[in-house]
Design an enzyme around this catalytic site. Structure first.
Site, PDB file in Angstrom:
ATOM      1  N   TYR A  90       0.810  -1.218   0.000  1.00 26.24           N
ATOM      2  CA  TYR A  90       0.000   0.000   0.000  1.00 26.24           C
ATOM      3  C   TYR A  90       0.848   1.275   0.000  1.00 26.24           C
ATOM      4  O   TYR A  90       0.339   2.360  -0.222  1.00 26.24           O
ATOM      5  CB  TYR A  90      -0.955   0.029   1.207  1.00 26.24           C
ATOM      6  CG  TYR A  90      -1.973  -1.100   1.220  1.00 26.24           C
ATOM      7  CD1 TYR A  90      -2.155  -1.914   0.102  1.00 26.24           C
ATOM      8  CD2 TYR A  90      -2.744  -1.353   2.339  1.00 26.24           C
ATOM      9  CE1 TYR A  90      -3.079  -2.947   0.117  1.00 26.24           C
ATOM     10  CE2 TYR A  90      -3.675  -2.392   2.356  1.00 26.24           C
ATOM     11  CZ  TYR A  90      -3.832  -3.190   1.244  1.00 26.24           C
ATOM     12  OH  TYR A  90      -4.738  -4.209   1.259  1.00 26.24           O
TER      13      TYR A  90
ATOM     14  N   ASP B  47      -2.438 -18.544   1.513  1.00 24.83           N
ATOM     15  CA  ASP B  47      -3.604 -19.228   0.932  1.00 24.83           C
ATOM     16  C   ASP B  47      -4.086 -20.343   1.863  1.00 24.83           C
ATOM     17  O   ASP B  47      -5.291 -20.531   2.070  1.00 24.83           O
ATOM     18  CB  ASP B  47      -3.309 -19.742  -0.485  1.00 24.83           C
ATOM     19  CG  ASP B  47      -1.914 -20.326  -0.632  1.00 24.83           C
ATOM     20  OD1 ASP B  47      -1.082 -20.130   0.268  1.00 24.83           O
ATOM     21  OD2 ASP B  47      -1.650 -20.998  -1.652  1.00 24.83           O
TER      22      ASP B  47
ATOM     23  N   ASP C  65     -10.201  -9.227   8.243  1.00 23.18           N
ATOM     24  CA  ASP C  65     -11.639  -9.142   7.953  1.00 23.18           C
ATOM     25  C   ASP C  65     -12.270 -10.536   7.920  1.00 23.18           C
ATOM     26  O   ASP C  65     -13.397 -10.734   8.385  1.00 23.18           O
ATOM     27  CB  ASP C  65     -11.885  -8.439   6.607  1.00 23.18           C
ATOM     28  CG  ASP C  65     -12.038  -6.930   6.787  1.00 23.18           C
ATOM     29  OD1 ASP C  65     -11.763  -6.449   7.906  1.00 23.18           O
ATOM     30  OD2 ASP C  65     -12.407  -6.240   5.824  1.00 23.18           O
TER      31      ASP C  65
END
Ligand code: NAD
Length: 361
Positions: free
Chosen positions: A142, A225, A253
């Site tokens: 980011y 994953d 989340d």
């Protein structure tokens, strides 16, 4: 007598409703223990824009820098959605994170026994889930350079983001994670993608090096994953997880969903001298002003403040215990109502929890 200076920044929407309940919980702790909590109000987000023209006045930033901890609500709402990026409400929070170097985001996800049925997963899977996701917050994809979009000579465009980490950036968040794991069950899962990403290889090497300083902590490396699958397949396998910014954004989340409602999830952002504590949820414009928001995420954030900024772990236990007891007694706000007859308002729920905290001393 210890004096704790708390910067009190409720922000917008239901932030203005739930943060005062968290403050009340701390005041009850103060009364019972003789500790003194001094709250000073700071403007942030949309309410700061309305009053001063910007999302974080200098006075509020100074207040945060000089406090022992920050009790934060949430910022934003439709009223300010059309402002230019650089003056939007969330800029206020991003600036606090940057100025205070808050590089470690702690998000617990706990499935309360009496709310198991509010989770979208089966009872047999989520029962007993109690985990902490620690996400690196200030580096990685980011923020990495180069970044941008450019036109290609033959038509179309090319877009670039860069995932970059230095040893120092990894080391400080991983160290924070080991310290948290030491206060929990002493199990740490480090999540990466080291079979593909060079950044993850440096991440893994750094974790292995630091692990030698924490021989009591049991460390495992999990590919991101696999971790995403395991979180919904066997969440009880995990205790403390640490990972880089992007993976952490997604996994925290995913972990949040295990707990059932947004109104139950606290968080802490740690780094430099001052920590920031806030519920995971936003300003909930759909219910703001009605007095029905669930204050539990904010109150549990206050418990994290006690534990991680003020080193008052046993007071934090009492606040968390009080929340558990009130839920055990069957009290619910509308978001977690389930089959309960009656939904309590924000202040009523706050009252019951404060009374339980008082009784616990
Ligand atoms: P939200 O978390 O505000 O709401 C999502 C849903 O959950 C809504 O239906 C809301 O009513 C419900 N909800 C959330 N908290 C609740 C609580 N305590 N009790 C009962 N129900 C609750 O997310 P959103 O709707 O995507 O965002 C609304 C605004 O909040 C946006 O402006 C967004 O930018 C902002 N936001 C701010 C933060 C922050 O300040 N850190 C975080 C997320 C979103």
């Amino acid at each position: 007598m210890s004096v704790h200076k708390i910067a009190f920044l409720p922000g917008d929407g239901i932030g203005q409703e739930v943060t005062p309940e968290a403050r009340r919980a701390l005041e009850v702790v103060g009364k019972a223990t003789g500790a003194s909590f001094e709250f000073e109000l700071g403007l942030v987000g949309g309410s700061a824009i309305d009053a001063t023209g910007g999302p974080l006045p200098d006075a509020a930033l100074r207040l945060c820098q000089q406090a022992d901890a920050i009790l934060f609500g949430s910022v934003g709402g439709p009223k300010w959605d059309n402002l230019p990026q650089e003056v939007r409400p969330e800029r206020g929070l991003l600036r606090i994170r940057k100025e205070l170097d808050l590089f470690a985001n702690l998000r617990p996800a706990k499935c309360f026994p009496m709310l198991v049925d509010a989770s979208p997963l089966k009872r047999s899977v989520v029962e007993g889930t109690d985990l902490m996701v620690i996400r690196e917050l200030t580096a990685g994809l980011y923020f990495g350079e180069p970044r941008g979009r450019e036109a290609l000579p033959g038509g179309g465009e090319k877009a670039i983001n860069t995932m970059s980490y230095t040893t120092r950036e990894i080391e400080r968040v991983v160290r924070a994670a080991f310290d948290v794991a030491m206060k929990r069950k002493k199990r740490l899962a480090s999540v990466d993608k080291s079979n593909v990403l060079i950044v993850s290889q440096l991440w893994r090497d750094t974790v292995n090096r630091l692990a030698k300083e924490y021989p009591q902590v049991q460390v495992e490396h999990v590919l991101v994953d696999n971790c995403a699958m395991a979180l919904i397949h066997k969440p009880t396998h995990f205790d403390t997880l640490v990972t880089e910014n992007t993976f952490g954004d997604i996994l925290s989340d995913e972990a949040a969903i295990l707990a059932g409602s947004m109104g139950m999830l606290p968080s802490a952002s740690l780094g430099g001298k001052v920590g920031l504590y806030e519920p995971v949820h936003g300003t909930a414009p759909d219910i703001a002003g009605k007095g029905i928001a669930n204050p539990i995420a904010a109150i549990l954030s206050a418990a994290m403040l006690l534990r991680y900024s003020l080193d008052r772990g046993s007071d934090a236990d009492r606040v968390e215990g009080a929340v558990l007891r009130v839920l055990e007694q069957g009290h619910r706000t509308a978001d977690i109502r389930g089959t309960a007859d009656k939904a309590l308002g924000t202040q009523q729920m706050g009252d019951l929890i404060c009374r339980q905290i008082e009784r616990s001393y």
